[in-house]
Write a protein that holds these residues in place. Sequence first.
Motif, short mmCIF file in Angstrom:
data_model
loop_
_atom_site.label_atom_id
_atom_site.label_comp_id
_atom_site.label_asym_id
_atom_site.label_seq_id
_atom_site.Cartn_x
_atom_site.Cartn_y
_atom_site.Cartn_z
N ILE A 42 23.85 -0.33 25.95
CA ILE A 42 23.81 -0.18 24.49
C ILE A 42 22.63 -0.98 23.96
N LEU A 43 21.68 -0.28 23.35
CA LEU A 43 20.49 -0.93 22.83
C LEU A 43 20.58 -1.00 21.32
N VAL A 44 20.60 -2.20 20.78
CA VAL A 44 20.67 -2.37 19.33
C VAL A 44 19.31 -2.86 18.87
N ARG A 45 18.57 -1.95 18.23
CA ARG A 45 17.20 -2.30 17.82
C ARG A 45 17.22 -3.13 16.54
N ASN A 46 16.08 -3.71 16.27
CA ASN A 46 15.98 -4.56 15.08
C ASN A 46 16.36 -3.76 13.84
N CYS A 47 17.14 -4.34 12.98
CA CYS A 47 17.56 -3.64 11.77
C CYS A 47 17.80 -4.70 10.70
N SER A 48 18.15 -4.24 9.50
CA SER A 48 18.38 -5.20 8.43
C SER A 48 19.68 -5.96 8.72
N ARG A 49 19.82 -7.09 8.09
CA ARG A 49 21.03 -7.89 8.28
C ARG A 49 22.27 -7.10 7.85
N ALA A 50 22.12 -6.34 6.76
CA ALA A 50 23.27 -5.56 6.26
C ALA A 50 23.67 -4.50 7.31
N ASP A 51 22.67 -3.85 7.91
CA ASP A 51 22.98 -2.84 8.92
C ASP A 51 23.65 -3.47 10.14
N PHE A 52 23.17 -4.67 10.48
CA PHE A 52 23.75 -5.34 11.64
C PHE A 52 25.22 -5.70 11.38
N VAL A 53 25.49 -6.13 10.14
CA VAL A 53 26.88 -6.43 9.78
C VAL A 53 27.73 -5.17 9.90
N ARG A 54 27.19 -4.04 9.39
CA ARG A 54 27.93 -2.77 9.47
C ARG A 54 28.23 -2.43 10.94
N TYR A 55 27.20 -2.60 11.76
CA TYR A 55 27.39 -2.30 13.19
C TYR A 55 28.48 -3.20 13.80
N MET A 56 28.41 -4.49 13.52
CA MET A 56 29.39 -5.41 14.10
C MET A 56 30.80 -5.11 13.60
N PHE A 57 30.92 -4.78 12.33
CA PHE A 57 32.25 -4.49 11.77
C PHE A 57 32.83 -3.19 12.31
N SER A 58 31.94 -2.30 12.78
CA SER A 58 32.47 -1.04 13.33
C SER A 58 33.30 -1.30 14.59
N HIS A 59 33.17 -2.49 15.18
CA HIS A 59 33.94 -2.81 16.38
C HIS A 59 35.38 -3.20 16.08
N VAL A 60 35.63 -3.57 14.84
CA VAL A 60 36.98 -4.04 14.50
C VAL A 60 37.96 -2.86 14.47
N GLY A 61 37.52 -1.75 13.92
CA GLY A 61 38.41 -0.59 13.79
C GLY A 61 38.10 0.47 14.83
N LYS A 62 38.42 1.71 14.43
CA LYS A 62 38.23 2.81 15.37
C LYS A 62 36.96 3.61 15.08
N ALA A 63 36.14 3.11 14.14
CA ALA A 63 34.94 3.85 13.74
C ALA A 63 33.99 4.01 14.92
N ASN A 64 33.17 5.06 14.86
CA ASN A 64 32.20 5.30 15.93
C ASN A 64 31.08 4.27 15.84
N ARG A 65 31.02 3.40 16.82
CA ARG A 65 30.02 2.32 16.78
C ARG A 65 28.64 2.76 17.25
N PHE A 66 28.54 4.06 17.62
CA PHE A 66 27.23 4.55 18.08
C PHE A 66 26.58 5.48 17.06
N ARG A 67 27.11 5.49 15.83
CA ARG A 67 26.60 6.43 14.84
C ARG A 67 25.36 5.90 14.13
N PHE A 68 24.97 4.68 14.38
CA PHE A 68 23.86 4.07 13.66
C PHE A 68 22.52 4.48 14.27
N PRO A 69 21.51 4.73 13.40
CA PRO A 69 20.22 5.19 13.94
C PRO A 69 19.51 4.14 14.79
#
Length: 601
Positions: free
Chosen positions: A501-528
């Motif tokens: 899983i490669l997480v490229r540089n992104c804004s802090r807000a996007d990174f928070v969204r990505y990290m929070f996607s792990h808490v629930g059942k959301a698709n954590r790979f939907r981010f560009p």
Amino acid sequence: MNVEGDAKHPDSSLQFLTNKAVVTLQVKENFLHVRCLKKLNPFDPRPFSSFHCNIYLCDILSTATSESEWKVHSKVESLNTANIGSLLHSTASQCKLLLVHIAVKSKGSLWKLQTLKFRCKNTRQCSAWSTYLNENITTSLGRRSVSRPKSLLVFVNPYGGKHKAVDIHKHIVTPIFNKAGIRQLVVVTEYQNHAKEYLKTADLGKIDGIIAVGGDGMANEIINGVLIQVQEKNNISLDKPPADLSEACPSFVRPSIRIGVIPAGSTNCLSYVSQGFDDPETAALHIALGAEHNLDLSSIHDRNGAFQRFSFSMTSFGFYGNVLKLSERMRGLGPSRYDVAGIHSFLHQCSYNMKVWYLPSDTPVDIANDRTKCRYPCNTCCLDKLSDFEQTMSNGDVCSKPSPILSGPINTNFFNNAVHYEVNSNSEDGSQITLGAKITSQTECFESTKSCDNANGNNKWQVTEGKFLMINSALMSCACSRCPQGLSPSAHLADGNTDLILVRNCSRADFVRYMFSHVGKANRFRFPFVEVYRVKGFRCEMPIASSSVTCEQIDIKQTESECSRTSSCWNTDGELVPDPNIHVWVHKGLIKLFAKGIDQK
Ligand SMILES: Nc1ncnc2c1ncn2[C@@H]1O[C@H](COP(=O)(O)OP(=O)(O)OP(=O)(O)O)[C@@H](O)[C@H]1O
């Protein structure tokens, strides 16, 4: 019917008294059938059949007898007991108690120890029943090729998690192992790497398995200790030539003993993923019953080919590397150190220039949209075994064959600016990539190298580069109580692949969204800015460390040079690997775990 009975054929009309009924026992087709003759409470409206039960012999840990009093519950005695007939007439006399210790599936994937008590006035017959049941359990296990451990080396880490390992071992594990007749050699670890050092010289021939009472770090230490000893005994070098894509996947010998974990750490990812819970009782019961599941491992080498470690779950660079580095300095805080270190690392968000090579899996999967999960019996983890067993297993029912406690049975989002290309034979490495695995003769090499052998496949190394916040490799889903779906929910325990899983540089807000996607059942790979690949191996290279780090800051003053001085490291199963330049290979089913896998819902 055998009225007097003997040790081999006890009397099946013999009446036993339980707390609720008068019953008879019968063994038929791998089950102990308990049949109700009379209810003790004549006013109980439930039908007789609701008092019947069938116990799977492979779920019985053992049986025993003891002396007891011939009595029923006082509430029952106060009722009209005429219904019970002559059985109760001579109250308060001595009798024999037949104890049947069983593992019972409770809610979800949790298992509990339960002891059934059957009172019997014929003491000789009662003992005969105990012997008869134990013999039938052994036969039943043999039929299902289940091998239960008799002797275990147990490492207890008093330092891990909430420091409860000693209590867990004493009050939960030992009573279960005693009932299962398991001998234990217990080592309470006194310092970091104590277990690993102990295993360098331990006589593994005398034990059936090694147990870690601790967390993932402890499990990793034991797995490494065992594998290193086994490779040394077989003259297999752990090191390999310096990182080079033409290099074949190293092959390692598979240890014959199994490894188990009793969760008593902070994260307990291995227990969670292989059992569905981090529950010590469930784990101890699975070990006692002889449950077995293959587990993939990855080997990690540095840029010079020097062996670093074997890993079984997450190998991560960047954010999680920083969290680990920091949390190790805060051990006094217990499991909450991860939260503190996580917040600190988030505030000091850094991205790292990296070049990443990866060898795609032979069975490509659209991981981002894959909803399947590794569940027992898992076709993906068992599929390759078919060829091993096809001569003996005509029905192909390989997955259910070793069931010890069966009660009842890439496409990705690409980052817009990603540099992404295929490595061919004229690559900068200048070599034709051939990955024939070296099979070591005279050893139980198993399939561990198959996953890297692409002699019959068309796979070629791919390469991508850029600035990454994180590079994660999930060998299993890496689920835990904080992240119940895991880093990569569809990853398998033993398919010979890891999810990169490669997480490229992104804004802090996007990174928070990505990290929070792990808490629930959301698709954590939907981010560009997130890419995921199922791979057999990968290699990472940081061009020039000092100029490869970019840091952001919120309220903590930090310059870029400060950040580069504290450049990230790899976090592999919670252990540090300092060199950013590593080469990782996946080894299919390199160890056998005392675990069953998570049941289908
Ligand atoms: N007596 C000891 N004193 C200090 N460290 C120890 C001792 N015994 C073991 N260790 C080390 O403690 C480390 C962490 O152990 P463990 O994995 O059991 O707990 P954890 O880190 O809290 O849990 P998790 O890895 O699941 O997050 C291991 O690397 C192990 O080597």
